[in-house]
Scaffold this active site. Structure first.
Site, PDB file in Angstrom:
ATOM      1  N   THR A 171       4.069 -36.245 -22.692  1.00 24.45           N
ATOM      2  CA  THR A 171       3.500 -36.925 -23.856  1.00 24.45           C
ATOM      3  C   THR A 171       4.556 -37.039 -24.954  1.00 24.45           C
ATOM      4  OG1 THR A 171       1.319 -36.070 -23.324  1.00 24.45           O
ATOM      5  CG2 THR A 171       1.641 -36.858 -25.573  1.00 24.45           C
ATOM      6  N   GLN A 173     -10.498 -28.480 -12.547  1.00 23.75           N
ATOM      7  CA  GLN A 173     -10.513 -27.486 -11.466  1.00 23.75           C
ATOM      8  C   GLN A 173      -9.686 -26.251 -11.861  1.00 23.75           C
ATOM      9  OE1 GLN A 173     -10.192 -30.879 -11.045  1.00 23.75           O
ATOM     10  NE2 GLN A 173     -12.311 -30.937 -10.361  1.00 23.75           N
ATOM     11  N   GLU A 207      -3.344 -30.879 -19.681  1.00 25.38           N
ATOM     12  CA  GLU A 207      -3.442 -29.472 -20.135  1.00 25.38           C
ATOM     13  C   GLU A 207      -4.326 -28.641 -19.214  1.00 25.38           C
ATOM     14  OE1 GLU A 207      -3.220 -28.302 -24.134  1.00 25.38           O
ATOM     15  OE2 GLU A 207      -2.472 -30.235 -24.806  1.00 25.38           O
ATOM     16  N   GLU A 227       6.120 -31.331 -13.312  1.00 26.97           N
ATOM     17  CA  GLU A 227       7.111 -32.046 -12.495  1.00 26.97           C
ATOM     18  C   GLU A 227       6.375 -32.801 -11.399  1.00 26.97           C
ATOM     19  OE1 GLU A 227      10.104 -29.392 -11.069  1.00 26.97           O
ATOM     20  OE2 GLU A 227      10.581 -28.659 -13.088  1.00 26.97           O
ATOM     21  N   GLN A 231     -38.091 -44.361 -22.636  1.00 25.90           N
ATOM     22  CA  GLN A 231     -37.769 -42.952 -22.433  1.00 25.90           C
ATOM     23  C   GLN A 231     -36.495 -42.756 -21.596  1.00 25.90           C
ATOM     24  OE1 GLN A 231     -40.471 -40.294 -20.235  1.00 25.90           O
ATOM     25  NE2 GLN A 231     -40.831 -39.287 -22.198  1.00 25.90           N
ATOM     26  N   CYS A 249       7.603 -29.935 -22.000  1.00 25.52           N
ATOM     27  CA  CYS A 249       7.997 -30.383 -20.659  1.00 25.52           C
ATOM     28  C   CYS A 249       7.775 -29.279 -19.637  1.00 25.52           C
ATOM     29  CB  CYS A 249       9.469 -30.787 -20.663  1.00 25.52           C
ATOM     30  SG  CYS A 249       9.868 -32.065 -21.844  1.00 25.52           S
TER      31      CYS A 249
HETATM   32  N1  COS Z   1      -1.928 -15.257 -21.068  1.00 23.16           N
HETATM   33  C1  COS Z   1      -0.953 -14.330 -20.800  1.00 23.16           C
HETATM   34  N2  COS Z   1      -0.499 -14.099 -19.548  1.00 23.16           N
HETATM   35  C2  COS Z   1      -1.073 -14.835 -18.554  1.00 23.16           C
HETATM   36  C3  COS Z   1      -2.062 -15.783 -18.773  1.00 23.16           C
HETATM   37  C4  COS Z   1      -2.508 -15.982 -20.095  1.00 23.16           C
HETATM   38  N3  COS Z   1      -3.448 -16.869 -20.385  1.00 23.16           N
HETATM   39  N4  COS Z   1      -2.417 -16.345 -17.594  1.00 23.16           N
HETATM   40  C5  COS Z   1      -1.652 -15.753 -16.649  1.00 23.16           C
HETATM   41  N5  COS Z   1      -0.841 -14.837 -17.242  1.00 23.16           N
HETATM   42  C6  COS Z   1       0.126 -13.977 -16.572  1.00 23.16           C
HETATM   43  C7  COS Z   1      -0.549 -13.042 -15.561  1.00 23.16           C
HETATM   44  O1  COS Z   1      -1.000 -11.859 -16.192  1.00 23.16           O
HETATM   45  C8  COS Z   1       0.560 -12.792 -14.565  1.00 23.16           C
HETATM   46  O2  COS Z   1       1.407 -11.805 -15.118  1.00 23.16           O
HETATM   47  P1  COS Z   1       2.365 -10.828 -14.235  1.00 23.16           P
HETATM   48  O3  COS Z   1       3.607 -11.601 -13.969  1.00 23.16           O
HETATM   49  O4  COS Z   1       2.618  -9.678 -15.144  1.00 23.16           O
HETATM   50  O5  COS Z   1       1.622 -10.485 -13.002  1.00 23.16           O
HETATM   51  C9  COS Z   1       1.320 -14.109 -14.555  1.00 23.16           C
HETATM   52  O6  COS Z   1       1.022 -14.753 -15.787  1.00 23.16           O
HETATM   53  C10 COS Z   1       0.948 -15.016 -13.393  1.00 23.16           C
HETATM   54  O7  COS Z   1      -0.427 -15.301 -13.460  1.00 23.16           O
HETATM   55  P2  COS Z   1      -1.232 -15.904 -12.225  1.00 23.16           P
HETATM   56  O8  COS Z   1      -1.041 -14.995 -11.053  1.00 23.16           O
HETATM   57  O9  COS Z   1      -2.615 -16.161 -12.679  1.00 23.16           O
HETATM   58  O10 COS Z   1      -0.416 -17.250 -11.942  1.00 23.16           O
HETATM   59  P3  COS Z   1      -0.650 -18.453 -10.918  1.00 23.16           P
HETATM   60  O11 COS Z   1       0.657 -18.887 -10.408  1.00 23.16           O
HETATM   61  O12 COS Z   1      -1.701 -18.085  -9.936  1.00 23.16           O
HETATM   62  O13 COS Z   1      -1.126 -19.647 -11.873  1.00 23.16           O
HETATM   63  C11 COS Z   1      -2.680 -21.012 -13.083  1.00 23.16           C
HETATM   64  C12 COS Z   1      -2.232 -19.600 -12.630  1.00 23.16           C
HETATM   65  C13 COS Z   1      -3.051 -21.871 -11.918  1.00 23.16           C
HETATM   66  C14 COS Z   1      -3.884 -20.757 -13.970  1.00 23.16           C
HETATM   67  C15 COS Z   1      -1.540 -21.664 -13.915  1.00 23.16           C
HETATM   68  O14 COS Z   1      -0.449 -22.019 -13.090  1.00 23.16           O
HETATM   69  C16 COS Z   1      -2.007 -22.885 -14.676  1.00 23.16           C
HETATM   70  O15 COS Z   1      -2.579 -22.761 -15.768  1.00 23.16           O
HETATM   71  N6  COS Z   1      -1.763 -24.101 -14.136  1.00 23.16           N
HETATM   72  C17 COS Z   1      -2.095 -25.318 -14.829  1.00 23.16           C
HETATM   73  C18 COS Z   1      -0.937 -25.754 -15.654  1.00 23.16           C
HETATM   74  C19 COS Z   1      -1.319 -26.834 -16.598  1.00 23.16           C
HETATM   75  O16 COS Z   1      -2.250 -26.708 -17.382  1.00 23.16           O
HETATM   76  N7  COS Z   1      -0.567 -27.929 -16.543  1.00 23.16           N
HETATM   77  C20 COS Z   1      -0.837 -29.020 -17.390  1.00 23.16           C
HETATM   78  C21 COS Z   1       0.439 -29.509 -17.943  1.00 23.16           C
HETATM   79  S1  COS Z   1       0.780 -28.909 -19.481  1.00 23.16           S
HETATM   80  S2  COS Z   1       0.268 -30.454 -20.551  1.00 23.16           S
END
Ligand code: COS
Length: 390
Positions: A158, A366, A362, A127, A278, A124
């Site tokens: 899910t 984008q 996931e 939101e 083709q 979860c």
């Molecule tokens: N592994 C370990 N640490 C990570 C990481 C990873 N893959 N990706 C980011 N971090 C850490 C960064 O190093 C940073 O650490 P510090 O707090 O020490 O600075 C922190 O997390 C924040 O990272 P970032 O600045 O990149 O965060 P953002 O808020 O800009 O978000 C995205 C990054 C957009 C990539 C993230 O919010 C994301 O993946 N969103 C999509 C979520 C998703 O997939 N939702 C689907 C629902 S789940 S089914």
């Protein structure tokens, strides 16, 4: 050595999964899609056969399969039906944070439950106002005496209607952005409310629900990892689970390609099977390349994890490319079928609908590009090995 030759054990697992997909899933998949039927019977059988929870470590009763093993299985299951595949694989998403960061006590209890019975758990995070922007979540957890009290609502969950327990992310410090999020295990019987089952375009046999927490109390020890470290746990989780989504996308694309190939050999236009034209051959060729490249990218991202390396970049490459490819391949499969492809009596219509969510859940296509761009422009990989403590 660069070698993707599967071991005998992996080939056997693939055969078992394929056989199950062919005999137990395919024959009912289109009916389940039509009515959005919950596939409990299939879940029970898959659990019995060891086709669920492959990722659970042996010390908690699981088979301790590798990430590559998991991808091999997930491609086959999704070849049968990706909606049912999503239902079967969702425990992997809910349990990855637990395996990564939870206490021994929580692991024994909650991972153990899934090994002992065909139960489900949900992840979860999302939101209504916090999808891609995880830090924008509003659900909060407040410490009161010897309890955490959780309030808020999560959507697009899910297996939400059927989960026995939930891995829940909540704000524990409202002012701290991503550094103020914590991760918890919330048992269903703590008072979780399942509000709404979504009526979806595709993957209709999977359950997608809204779950809410109104003053839900859980013991203090149900915090997973350290307080305010939940964001990283979530990101590390997605690194581990996106290869599985990419594998499912490969399975969907492969299924669509196979249907298109068969149909193109039978359908006669201008006096010859359309496979002789083709225009169709080039579509089939592109489908085949996309399936092949999807699988290679997927396996590569999984093998890095199995080697204990960080795979953030490769995981997003695989998820992005395979999901976009699945959408393209299924759309082209409908094109090969012509007008028939648009009709529900023919199999590719469902596959095209099913593929769409692969570009959304996931992490959207984008968001994967955003992760890829950041990893290229500001590489972080040296800083955190895959198994780093959170
Ligand atoms: N592994 C370990 N640490 C990570 C990481 C990873 N893959 N990706 C980011 N971090 C850490 C960064 O190093 C940073 O650490 P510090 O707090 O020490 O600075 C922190 O997390 C924040 O990272 P970032 O600045 O990149 O965060 P953002 O808020 O800009 O978000 C995205 C990054 C957009 C990539 C993230 O919010 C994301 O993946 N969103 C999509 C979520 C998703 O997939 N939702 C689907 C629902 S789940 S089914």
């Amino acid at each position: 050595m660069v070698d993707f030759t599967l071991t005998d054990e992996q080939r056997n697992m693939r055969e078992l999964a394929h056989d199950f997909a062919e005999k137990e899933i395919r024959p009912v998949a289109w009916d389940y899609d039509k009515d959005g039927t919950w596939p409990q019977e299939i879940i029970d059988k898959a659990w019995e056969l060891g086709l669920m929870n492959g990722h659970l470590p042996e010390e908690y009763g699981g088979p301790g399969l590798t990430y590559l093993d998991g991808c091999v299985i997930e491609e086959e299951i999704a070849w049968g039906c990706s909606g049912i595949g999503t239902s079967l694989s969702c425990n992997g998403l809910a349990t990855a944070p637990i395996a990564l960061a939870a206490s021994e006590e929580l692991k024994k209890e909650y991972l153990g439950r899934l090994s002992e019975a065909p139960l489900l758990a949900s992840f979860c995070l999302t939101e209504p106002d916090a999808g891609s922007d995880v830090s924008g979540m509003k659900t909060n957890a407040v410490r009161k005496g010897d309890k955490w009290v959780i309030n808020g609502s999560k959507c697009f969950i899910t297996n939400g209607s059927y989960a026995n327990w939930y891995t829940v992310y909540a704000k524990t410090d409202k002012e701290a952005g991503h550094r103020g999020i914590s991760c918890f295990i919330v048992p269903r019987d703590a008072g979780v409310i399942v509000d709404k089952k979504e009526d979806k375009m595709g993957q209709r046999a999977s359950n997608t629900a809204t779950v809410s927490f109104n003053d839900v109390e859980i013991p203090l020890n149900h915090l997973v990892g350290e307080e305010n470290k939940g964001f990283k746990i979530a990101m590390m989780t997605l690194d581990r689970t996106r290869p599985g989504v990419a594998a499912m996308a490969t399975g969907v694309a492969r299924a669509a390609m196979e249907f298109a190939v068969e149909y193109s050999k039978q359908r006669v236009q201008f006096g010859v099977p359309i496979a002789m034209h083709q225009a169709i051959q080039f579509m089939i060729a592109d489908m085949s390349t996309k399936v092949h490249m999807s699988r290679l990218a997927t396996w590569n991202s999984a093998v890095l994890l199995d080697q204990g390396k960080r795979n953030t970049l490769e995981s997003s490459h695989a998820k992005r490319f395979s999901a976009d490819s699945a959408m393209e391949v299924t759309t082209d499969a409908v094109q090969v079928y012509g007008g028939y492809g648009f009709i529900k009596d023919y199999p590719v219509e469902k596959l095209m609908r099913d593929a769409k969510i692969l570009q959304l859940y996931e992490g959207t296509a984008q968001i994967q590009r955003l992760v890829i761009a950041r990893e290229i422009l500001l590489p972080r990989r040296a800083e955190a090995p895959a198994a780093a403590a959170v």
